[in-house]
Motif scaffolding. Structure first.
Motif, PDB file in Angstrom:
ATOM      1  N   ILE A 119     -14.587  -8.168  13.138  1.00 52.68           N
ATOM      2  CA  ILE A 119     -15.732  -7.679  12.772  1.00 52.68           C
ATOM      3  C   ILE A 119     -17.089  -8.069  13.088  1.00 52.68           C
ATOM      4  O   ILE A 119     -17.653  -7.050  12.507  1.00 52.68           O
ATOM      5  N   GLY A 120     -16.765  -8.776  14.211  1.00 50.64           N
ATOM      6  CA  GLY A 120     -18.532  -8.975  14.957  1.00 50.64           C
ATOM      7  C   GLY A 120     -18.722  -7.672  15.618  1.00 50.64           C
ATOM      8  O   GLY A 120     -19.779  -6.652  15.485  1.00 50.64           O
ATOM      9  N   ALA A 121     -17.992  -7.151  16.251  1.00 52.74           N
ATOM     10  CA  ALA A 121     -18.010  -5.950  17.144  1.00 52.74           C
ATOM     11  C   ALA A 121     -18.239  -4.579  16.285  1.00 52.74           C
ATOM     12  O   ALA A 121     -19.488  -4.428  17.116  1.00 52.74           O
ATOM     13  N   LEU A 122     -17.703  -4.364  15.136  1.00 51.75           N
ATOM     14  CA  LEU A 122     -18.374  -3.916  14.440  1.00 51.75           C
ATOM     15  C   LEU A 122     -19.403  -3.026  13.434  1.00 51.75           C
ATOM     16  O   LEU A 122     -20.282  -2.924  13.793  1.00 51.75           O
ATOM     17  N   LEU A 123     -20.106  -4.949  12.970  1.00 58.21           N
ATOM     18  CA  LEU A 123     -20.841  -4.990  12.914  1.00 58.21           C
ATOM     19  C   LEU A 123     -22.312  -4.363  13.656  1.00 58.21           C
ATOM     20  O   LEU A 123     -22.990  -3.829  13.633  1.00 58.21           O
ATOM     21  N   MET A 124     -21.935  -4.648  15.246  1.00 60.55           N
ATOM     22  CA  MET A 124     -22.760  -4.712  15.924  1.00 60.55           C
ATOM     23  C   MET A 124     -23.333  -3.787  16.549  1.00 60.55           C
ATOM     24  O   MET A 124     -23.720  -3.294  16.823  1.00 60.55           O
ATOM     25  N   THR A 125     -21.966  -2.764  16.404  1.00 61.95           N
ATOM     26  CA  THR A 125     -22.058  -1.697  16.847  1.00 61.95           C
ATOM     27  C   THR A 125     -22.782  -0.731  15.540  1.00 61.95           C
ATOM     28  O   THR A 125     -23.549   0.274  15.835  1.00 61.95           O
ATOM     29  N   LEU A 126     -22.645  -0.681  14.539  1.00 63.40           N
ATOM     30  CA  LEU A 126     -23.553  -0.666  13.110  1.00 63.40           C
ATOM     31  C   LEU A 126     -24.710  -0.924  13.476  1.00 63.40           C
ATOM     32  O   LEU A 126     -25.509   0.385  13.423  1.00 63.40           O
ATOM     33  N   ALA A 146     -31.092  -6.790  11.777  1.00 64.88           N
ATOM     34  CA  ALA A 146     -29.686  -7.843  10.704  1.00 64.88           C
ATOM     35  C   ALA A 146     -27.933  -7.613  11.220  1.00 64.88           C
ATOM     36  O   ALA A 146     -27.687  -9.196  11.320  1.00 64.88           O
ATOM     37  N   LEU A 147     -27.778  -6.444  11.017  1.00 67.40           N
ATOM     38  CA  LEU A 147     -26.611  -6.498  11.589  1.00 67.40           C
ATOM     39  C   LEU A 147     -25.808  -6.430  13.142  1.00 67.40           C
ATOM     40  O   LEU A 147     -25.114  -7.704  12.617  1.00 67.40           O
ATOM     41  N   GLY A 149     -23.580 -10.329  12.982  1.00 66.28           N
ATOM     42  CA  GLY A 149     -22.074  -9.514  13.862  1.00 66.28           C
ATOM     43  C   GLY A 149     -22.021 -10.195  14.805  1.00 66.28           C
ATOM     44  O   GLY A 149     -21.383 -10.657  15.472  1.00 66.28           O
ATOM     45  N   ASN A 150     -23.293 -10.982  15.395  1.00 65.17           N
ATOM     46  CA  ASN A 150     -23.582 -12.102  17.028  1.00 65.17           C
ATOM     47  C   ASN A 150     -22.624 -13.100  16.516  1.00 65.17           C
ATOM     48  O   ASN A 150     -22.110 -13.811  16.925  1.00 65.17           O
ATOM     49  N   GLY A 151     -22.628 -13.718  15.004  1.00 59.92           N
ATOM     50  CA  GLY A 151     -22.709 -14.553  15.097  1.00 59.92           C
ATOM     51  C   GLY A 151     -20.617 -14.887  14.789  1.00 59.92           C
ATOM     52  O   GLY A 151     -19.947 -15.932  14.893  1.00 59.92           O
TER      53      GLY A 151
END
Length: 591
Positions: free
Chosen positions: A97-104, A122-123, A127-129
């Motif tokens: 989930i974190g990697a996907l959010l950071m990719t976006l 913000a993403l 994602g880092n969290g």
């Protein structure tokens, strides 16, 4: 002994489970994207709005305010992400989930509009969290029953951290500066995406480790207490329950901190004030920042004396270390904010003739050798795991083909010209390079009979780092007031990064180590939060002060700006030395 752990050790790469190297490369791509993006953010935001590769023309104060708030949240969200992974979704799903959010997030920043910039940041924070705290938790689970191998595993893993930072800064920095900012941000997103896919399809290697937690599973906070000795575990005492006053103080602290965190960038970037007023010459942002700091100190003063003597003393000692930590990061993190601006505007980076050729050869060696070593590790992983996780390996292989293609293009382009302008971001790779070179020496020092006590390590870290800023203060001593540019030697910057890194190696690894040694297991969660809060405050303070580099340079000179980060850490380092007898008593035998 954990059965899953035994299964891990059935497939080895360089004496460690193959799964460790899957985590190594996943973390490497995440750090690639994080440091690659961070390396170009401030230069892009403050760059001229004209030219072949225009920036946005933001003021330094606005750009660093945004960076400071981003960096602050980067250290706070893992507390929430770690709890969710421990109790709800498991480490592996949290990482995905974190990697996907950071990719976006990286993809959003590549669009290069203010709205998508804020959405992207913000993403990245969210994602880092999810991502940051859970990689190390998987390693801890993987090595249950193999404690003798754990130190080596973490050393390998953190080499992945530094390798990712090194390659990310070098490639995203070069592409961003020489090709286009959006390409630099986009490149960070591409490798974050590839890292996510590679990790996702490597799941068969992990068995049940990191899956959705069961009630009896041990969480991330528990893993910090694995090395707490039996004597300390016997110190139980009565629980220090939160009373009404504690809740009131915590509420005031959170509200004040949030007002500052939100209002600071809003007021500087958009001229929007959450609460617009002036008290004793302080604007609303500064007032709420000071109020939050005072209330937090009051919380510690109110709560800590309620504990029994040994616990109380050790918590006081750890709190003192946290205060030193704040000021260390407030100075050290100039590397992400004011130092790139100094590099761009005040360093002579244009090389011709033999100097240009020498730099190109050094750059070739510094680029090719580390990536070559990592490629060797990749091939070793392929040999052991291709039959089990072929798709993951194919994705990882494609990632490295892209890296090598960019490296060859970069080197070819640079060698075509008779002169070269060293990229601003190139100097930021020195931190990772020096860590890779000197970390083994510091490890040997800490393992020897000459291992210094905690207060001396903190003091050395602060003073050695301060020497780096002292060199920059000396280098800029003749820069006129209000000067917007100069042509100072690159050697000052190289030496500054060297001393900053040596200081970091003295102090940075100490925080979590002393957290596990000084704090009883039942209070680790609270003090874990305090420690991460200290780093977060240090990051925000770094860019809050760094945002005034132009103001201070105009009024007092650029040298005075660097003297702030020379004198304050030296004074604090000497205080740390002086506190050694007191801290030794407060730690009650913990070394």
């Amino acid at each position: 002994m954990n059965k899953n752990s035994e299964n891990f050790f059935a497939t080895k790469v360089m004496g460690h489970p193959a799964g460790l190297f899957v985590l190594f490369f996943t973390e490497m791509w995440e750090r690639f994207s994080y440091y690659g993006m961070r390396a170009i953010l401030v230069i892009f935001l403050t760059g001229m709005v004209t030219g072949d590769n225009p920036g946005w023309g933001w003021t330094t104060e606005s750009a660093l305010s945004l960076l400071g708030t981003y960096a602050l949240f980067v250290y706070l969200t893992p507390i929430v992400g770690g709890w969710l992974a421990d109790n709800k979704i498991g480490y592996r799903l949290a990482v995905v989930i974190g990697a996907l959010l950071m990719t976006l997030g990286h993809a959003s920043m590549a669009v290069e509009t203010p709205t998508f910039l804020y959405i992207g940041i913000a993403l990245l924070i969210l994602g880092n969290g999810f991502f940051k705290p859970n990689m190390t938790s998987i390693i801890s689970k993987m090595y249950e029953g193999h404690d003798d191998k754990k130190d080596g595993a973490y050393n390998i893993f953190y080499m992945g951290v530094n390798a990712g930072a090194f390659i990310g800064i070098m490639l995203c920095g070069w592409v961003g500066e020489k090709v286009g900012w959006s390409y630099g941000f986009g490149l960070a997103g591409i490798f974050m995406f590839l890292g996510m896919v590679q990790f996702y399809y490597a799941q068969p290697l992990f068995g049940d480790v990191g899956a959705k937690p069961k009630d009896q599973d041990k969480g991330i906070i528990d893993t910090l207490t694995d090395n707490i000795d039996e004597t300390k575990e016997k110190i139980s005492g009565k629980l220090n329950k939160f009373v009404t006053l504690d809740y009131v103080l915590i509420t005031v602290f959170i509200v004040s901190a949030l007002i500052f965190i939100v209002n600071d960038p809003l007021s500087k970037i958009g001229n929007i004030d959450v609460l617009s007023f002036d008290i004793a010459g302080m604007n609303d942002s500064l007032f709420f920042a000071l109020l939050a700091a005072i209330i937090f100190i009051v919380i510690l003063i109110v709560r800590i004396p309620r504990y029994e003597k040994v616990v109380r003393d050790r918590m006081i000692a750890f709190t003192i270390f946290c205060i030193f930590t704040i000021f260390f990061w407030a100075a050290f993190e100039q590397a992400a904010g004011s130092l790139p601006l100094y590099t761009r505007d005040f360093t002579d980076r244009l090389l011709v003739g033999n100097a240009a050729t020498t730099f190109k050869i050094i750059d070739l060696i510094v680029t090719v050798v580390p990536i070559g070593i990592i490629t060797y590790v990749l091939i070793s992983l392929f040999k052991q795991t291709f039959s089990r996780i072929s798709l993951s390996n194919i994705v990882l292989g494609i990632s490295f083909l892209i890296v090598w293609a960019i490296v060859i293009f970069k080197l070819y382009t640079e060698f075509q010209s008779t002169e070269t302008e060293v990229p601003v971001t190139w100097f930021a790779i020195l931190n990772s390079l020096f860590i890779i070179i000197f970390a083994p020496l510091f490890t040997k020092w800490w393992d020897s009979k000459y291992n210094p006590p905690a207060s001396v390590k903190y003091g050395l870290g602060l003073i050695i780092m301060a020497i780096g800023f002292g060199l920059l203060a000396f280098a800029t001593r003749n820069v006129p007031l209000g000067a917007e540019s100069a042509k100072l030697s690159m050697i000052w910057l190289v030496l500054a990064y060297l001393f900053h890194t040596l200081g970091e190696l003295c102090l940075s690894p100490m925080g979590l180590s002393y957290l596990s040694k000084l704090i009883p297991a039942r209070m680790v969660a609270f003090m874990f939060g305090v420690y991460y809060l200290a780093i977060a405050i240090g990051n925000k303070m770094a860019h809050y002060v760094g945002g005034d580099i132009e103001k201070i340079s105009n009024e007092s000179g650029l040298s005075k700006f660097f003297l702030i980060f020379t004198i304050v850490p030296i004074v604090l380092g000497l205080i740390s030395f002086a506190l050694h007898p007191l801290l030794k008593r407060l730690m009650h035998g913990v070394r």
